[in-house]
Design an enzyme around this catalytic site. Structure first.
Site, PDB file in Angstrom:
ATOM      1  N   LEU A 109       0.879  -1.171   0.000  1.00  0.00           N
ATOM      2  CA  LEU A 109       0.000   0.000   0.000  1.00  0.00           C
ATOM      3  C   LEU A 109       0.912   1.214   0.000  1.00  0.00           C
ATOM      4  CD1 LEU A 109      -2.756  -0.994   2.604  1.00  0.00           C
ATOM      5  CD2 LEU A 109      -3.023  -0.811   0.127  1.00  0.00           C
ATOM      6  N   ASP A 110       0.635   2.176  -0.873  1.00  0.00           N
ATOM      7  CA  ASP A 110       1.539   3.321  -0.957  1.00  0.00           C
ATOM      8  C   ASP A 110       1.412   4.225   0.267  1.00  0.00           C
ATOM      9  OD1 ASP A 110      -0.678   5.034  -1.399  1.00  0.00           O
ATOM     10  OD2 ASP A 110      -0.579   4.694  -3.546  1.00  0.00           O
ATOM     11  N   LEU A 111       2.205   5.265   0.292  1.00  0.00           N
ATOM     12  CA  LEU A 111       2.335   6.118   1.480  1.00  0.00           C
ATOM     13  C   LEU A 111       0.997   6.656   1.979  1.00  0.00           C
ATOM     14  CD1 LEU A 111       4.292   7.651   3.418  1.00  0.00           C
ATOM     15  CD2 LEU A 111       4.263   9.522   1.751  1.00  0.00           C
ATOM     16  N   THR A 112       0.150   7.138   1.070  1.00  0.00           N
ATOM     17  CA  THR A 112      -1.103   7.782   1.472  1.00  0.00           C
ATOM     18  C   THR A 112      -2.284   6.828   1.503  1.00  0.00           C
ATOM     19  OG1 THR A 112      -1.472   8.472  -0.829  1.00  0.00           O
ATOM     20  CG2 THR A 112      -0.354  10.032   0.624  1.00  0.00           C
ATOM     21  N   SER A 113      -2.097   5.563   1.149  1.00  0.00           N
ATOM     22  CA  SER A 113      -3.186   4.588   1.207  1.00  0.00           C
ATOM     23  C   SER A 113      -3.229   3.947   2.589  1.00  0.00           C
ATOM     24  CB  SER A 113      -3.008   3.511   0.133  1.00  0.00           C
ATOM     25  OG  SER A 113      -3.070   4.074  -1.166  1.00  0.00           O
TER      26      SER A 113
END
Length: 367
Positions: A109-113
């Site tokens: 999951l990316d940084l903002t997810s």
């Protein structure tokens, strides 16, 4: 003469199952001289071990792989899904409790997810669950700025190509609209890098919050942000037993199932063990979706509100790109009639002698 079974395996596979890193990362570690076996620094990944050796990575002894375990973790936004971030940001593995040992993530999951992130101590399981061929759907709730038309939904459900990257068919449902934002539930099967964000951006939606709520049969449920829970062994065996063999071996390790034999002999589109022409679908309880792609030219149509034919853009636009004319009525044009209306019909099994003859109908006959 009776021989004993060979229980050795390559060092990269052994360390991946032990949760040290992926096989490729282990191979890079070996190239960097970071792996030792019985005091000797390895210089090739083609080295086999049984688990009884003294194996070290960066000076730390690695124990044989333990029984396969899986955890559900509610990742908050602001954490990086990596073991070491070059920018010094806090990672998922910095935030989870240290007593669970070294684990690896299944997907990212990316940084903002935020939302559900599966963690395991078994590299073979992680690889199996990441493969699109497993057929598991990753489900998200997405909040995005803007609105979406029915034609744009059809584009996403059919599969879209963005900047040369093909994204498979998505399951997209509109939950509700709140002011200038819209909430969608999105299901994908491949999990390419930033797939949901890029696909929605292609139809004019800017995602400002993304929450993963399910990964195959595993749900986020009521997990609080930052909370982690172990999946019970019985559930793990029920849901993942068809992917890898998690039976206990002498070292307590999970062994990946062998690939089916005679793979090259299958005909294109034939399901393993099935009839020719039978299309292979997803895993248990996860039926596959027809893979149909939509030309990028339809994205512009969707943004401008042009109608989109559900079958093909060719039904609405000709080869020259201009809209094709449609008759005012949906009915087909009447068939041309004979130029000799007075000529009686002849022939055929129901009219063998030409025009009907005979006297008046008998009383009581059918009308």
């Amino acid at each position: 003469m009776t021989g004993t079974a060979d229980t050795s395996e390559r060092i990269a596979k052994f360390l991946a199952r032990a949760g040290v890193a992926s096989r490729r990362e282990v191979e890079r570690m070996i190239e960097g001289g970071r792996v030792k076996v019985d005091g000797k620094t390895l210089d090739t990944p083609a080295f086999k071990v049984t688990g009884s050796e003294h194996i070290e990575v960066d000076g730390k002894r690695i124990e044989p792989p333990a029984a396969t375990k899986l955890w559900r973790y509610h990742k908050p936004d602001g954490l990086v899904t990596t073991h070491a971030d070059p920018e010094g940001r806090e990672t998922v593995f910095d935030a989870i409790p240290k007593d669970i040992g070294r684990v690896i993530s299944i997907g990212r999951l990316d940084l903002t997810s935020e939302g559900l992130l599966l963690l395991t101590n078994d590299g073979a399981l992680a690889r199996a669950l990441e493969l699109p061929s497993t057929g598991w759907t990753r489900r998200y709730r997405a909040r995005a700025f803007g609105s979406i038309s029915e034609s744009a939904l059809k584009i996403l459900r059919a599969g879209v190509t963005v900047e040369g990257i093909k994204y498979g068919p998505m399951e997209v449902e509109v939950e509700r609209e709140t002011g200038s934002n819209i909430w969608l539930e999105v299901g994908i099967r491949e999990g390419k890098n930033r797939e949901v964000r890029k696909a929605l951006d292609a139809v004019g939606l800017r995602v400002n919050r993304l929450i993963r709520i399910a990964y195959g049969p595993f749900q986020l449920g009521q997990l609080e942000k930052g909370e982690i829970k172990s999946v019970p062994s019985r559930v793990l065996h029920d849901q993942c037993g068809h992917l890898i063999d998690m039976g206990e071996t002498p070292t307590g390790q999970a062994v990946a199932k062998p690939r089916p034999a005679n793979r090259a002999a299958r005909k294109p589109g034939q399901k393993p063990g099935g009839k020719p022409g039978q299309r292979a679908m997803g895993g248990p309880g996860q039926p596959g979706l027809p893979k149909r792609e939509v030309d990028d030219s339809l994205l512009e149509d969707a943004r401008k509100g042009r109608p989109l034919d559900a079958k093909s853009n060719r039904a609405r636009r000709g080869k020259d790109g201009k809209p094709t004319a449609k008759p005012a009525s949906g009915r087909a044009a009447p068939r041309a009639t004979s130029s000799r209306p007075d000529t009686p019909r002849t022939g055929g099994p129901r009219n063998p002698g030409g025009p009907r003859s005979g006297g008046p109908r008998k009383p009581g006959g059918r009308s």
